[in-house]
Every structure is written in structure tokens, then in C-alpha cells.
Motif scaffolding. Structure first.
Motif, PDB file in Angstrom:
ATOM      1  N   ASP A   4      15.631  29.988  89.406  1.00 47.35           N
ATOM      2  CA  ASP A   4      16.747  29.047  89.365  1.00 47.35           C
ATOM      3  C   ASP A   4      16.210  27.660  89.033  1.00 47.35           C
ATOM      4  N   THR A   5      16.730  27.071  87.947  1.00 48.55           N
ATOM      5  CA  THR A   5      16.329  25.729  87.545  1.00 48.55           C
ATOM      6  C   THR A   5      17.587  24.893  87.417  1.00 48.55           C
ATOM      7  N   GLY A   6      17.971  24.191  88.476  1.00 40.07           N
ATOM      8  CA  GLY A   6      19.205  23.404  88.435  1.00 40.07           C
ATOM      9  C   GLY A   6      20.407  24.314  88.282  1.00 40.07           C
ATOM     10  N   ASP A   7      21.209  24.075  87.257  1.00 44.14           N
ATOM     11  CA  ASP A   7      22.394  24.876  86.999  1.00 44.14           C
ATOM     12  C   ASP A   7      22.086  26.136  86.205  1.00 44.14           C
ATOM     13  N   THR A   8      20.865  26.260  85.703  1.00 44.31           N
ATOM     14  CA  THR A   8      20.482  27.380  84.862  1.00 44.31           C
ATOM     15  C   THR A   8      19.633  28.358  85.652  1.00 44.31           C
ATOM     16  N   ARG A  15      15.769  35.308  79.678  1.00 44.98           N
ATOM     17  CA  ARG A  15      17.226  35.292  79.519  1.00 44.98           C
ATOM     18  C   ARG A  15      17.816  34.314  80.518  1.00 44.98           C
ATOM     19  N   GLY A  16      18.771  33.513  80.040  1.00 45.20           N
ATOM     20  CA  GLY A  16      19.323  32.491  80.902  1.00 45.20           C
ATOM     21  C   GLY A  16      20.797  32.671  81.181  1.00 45.20           C
ATOM     22  N   PHE A  17      21.194  32.246  82.353  1.00 41.57           N
ATOM     23  CA  PHE A  17      22.611  32.116  82.694  1.00 41.57           C
ATOM     24  C   PHE A  17      22.859  30.630  82.834  1.00 41.57           C
ATOM     25  N   TYR A  18      23.720  30.094  81.968  1.00 35.73           N
ATOM     26  CA  TYR A  18      23.927  28.656  81.875  1.00 35.73           C
ATOM     27  C   TYR A  18      25.218  28.193  82.526  1.00 35.73           C
ATOM     28  N   GLY A  19      25.911  29.055  83.224  1.00 37.05           N
ATOM     29  CA  GLY A  19      27.159  28.669  83.857  1.00 37.05           C
ATOM     30  C   GLY A  19      28.344  29.215  83.079  1.00 37.05           C
ATOM     31  N   SER A  20      29.471  28.543  83.213  1.00 37.96           N
ATOM     32  CA  SER A  20      30.670  29.005  82.514  1.00 37.96           C
ATOM     33  C   SER A  20      31.244  27.859  81.697  1.00 37.96           C
ATOM     34  N   PRO A  32      26.574  24.598  76.899  1.00 42.58           N
ATOM     35  CA  PRO A  32      25.851  23.755  77.853  1.00 42.58           C
ATOM     36  C   PRO A  32      24.575  23.160  77.241  1.00 42.58           C
ATOM     37  N   ALA A  33      24.284  21.906  77.614  1.00 35.56           N
ATOM     38  CA  ALA A  33      23.148  21.174  77.061  1.00 35.56           C
ATOM     39  C   ALA A  33      21.832  21.919  77.257  1.00 35.56           C
ATOM     40  N   GLN A  34      21.613  22.503  78.435  1.00 36.61           N
ATOM     41  CA  GLN A  34      20.354  23.205  78.672  1.00 36.61           C
ATOM     42  C   GLN A  34      20.216  24.411  77.750  1.00 36.61           C
ATOM     43  N   ALA A  35      21.305  25.099  77.462  1.00 34.84           N
ATOM     44  CA  ALA A  35      21.271  26.225  76.533  1.00 34.84           C
ATOM     45  C   ALA A  35      20.907  25.730  75.135  1.00 34.84           C
ATOM     46  N   ARG A  36      21.500  24.604  74.722  1.00 37.81           N
ATOM     47  CA  ARG A  36      21.174  24.048  73.403  1.00 37.81           C
ATOM     48  C   ARG A  36      19.700  23.659  73.332  1.00 37.81           C
ATOM     49  N   ARG A  37      19.184  23.068  74.396  1.00 34.49           N
ATOM     50  CA  ARG A  37      17.760  22.695  74.406  1.00 34.49           C
ATOM     51  C   ARG A  37      16.871  23.934  74.379  1.00 34.49           C
ATOM     52  N   ASP A  38      17.145  24.893  75.259  1.00 35.32           N
ATOM     53  CA  ASP A  38      16.305  26.102  75.349  1.00 35.32           C
ATOM     54  C   ASP A  38      16.282  26.883  74.038  1.00 35.32           C
TER      55      ASP A  38
END
Length: 94
Positions: A4-8, A15-20, A32-38
Motif C-alpha cells: 500500500d502506497t498512499g491511495d495506490t 499491478r496497481g489499484f488506483y481507486g475509483s 488518477p495522477a499516480q496511474a498516469r505517472r506509473d
């Protein structure tokens, strides 16, 4: 085990779960911004929208889809042609 890294939350294989996200009245979503960065998704990148009645929707860049594709070549050619079509995107509805 998931990390778990913050909201991700990251699982096996990165494989990531970035929220909804919520679909707007115009059918738009925000990635989500983290998904775009990753996933190194930049403004102006074209994403393919794939659907499976049993599994739902998926977004993918053409490069990632080609790298991982295991389907019929004719479908891949159609997707490739559509993704690289130089026509401008349709303008959003007012």
C-alpha cells in the motif's frame, strides 16, 4: 502480498489499484495522477478502450497492447489502424 502506497495499492507483478473514478454526464473520467505517472501516460497520448462483457473495460496504449496481444491478427490490425488514424479526435459534445 499487496503493498500500500498512499491511495495506490500494488499487487503481484506491479499491478496497481488506483481507486475509483466517476463517469461524468458527458461520459468522461479522470485517470488518477499516480496511474498516469506509473504508466507514463502523457497529455495527448491515445488510449485504446477495450471491453469484455465478463471483465469490463480496460485502457491501454497501442504499444502495450501490441506487446501483450495474443488474439487474432486481423483484430490487432484493425486496432492498430484505428489508433494511428491521423484524423483529429471527435470534439466533445457541448
Amino acid at each position: 502480498m499487496a503493498e500500500d502506497t498512499g491511495d495506490t495499492t500494488y499487487g503481484p507483478g506491479g499491478r496497481g489499484f488506483y481507486g475509483s473514478v466517476t463517469v461524468s454526464e458527458r461520459g468522461q473520467i479522470v485517470i488518477p495522477a499516480q496511474a498516469r505517472r506509473d504508466l507514463n501516460i502523457q497529455p495527448g497520448d491515445k488510449l485504446l478502450v477495450l471491453g469484455d462483457p465478463a471483465q469490463g473495460l480496460a485502457l491501454a496504449t497501442i504499444d502495450r497492447l501490441i506487446k501483450n496481444w495474443q488474439g487474432p491478427a486481423a483484430v490487432l490490425e484493425q486496432i492498430t489502424q484505428h489508433a494511428r488514424d491521423p484524423r483529429p479526435e471527435a470534439k466533445p459534445e457541448p
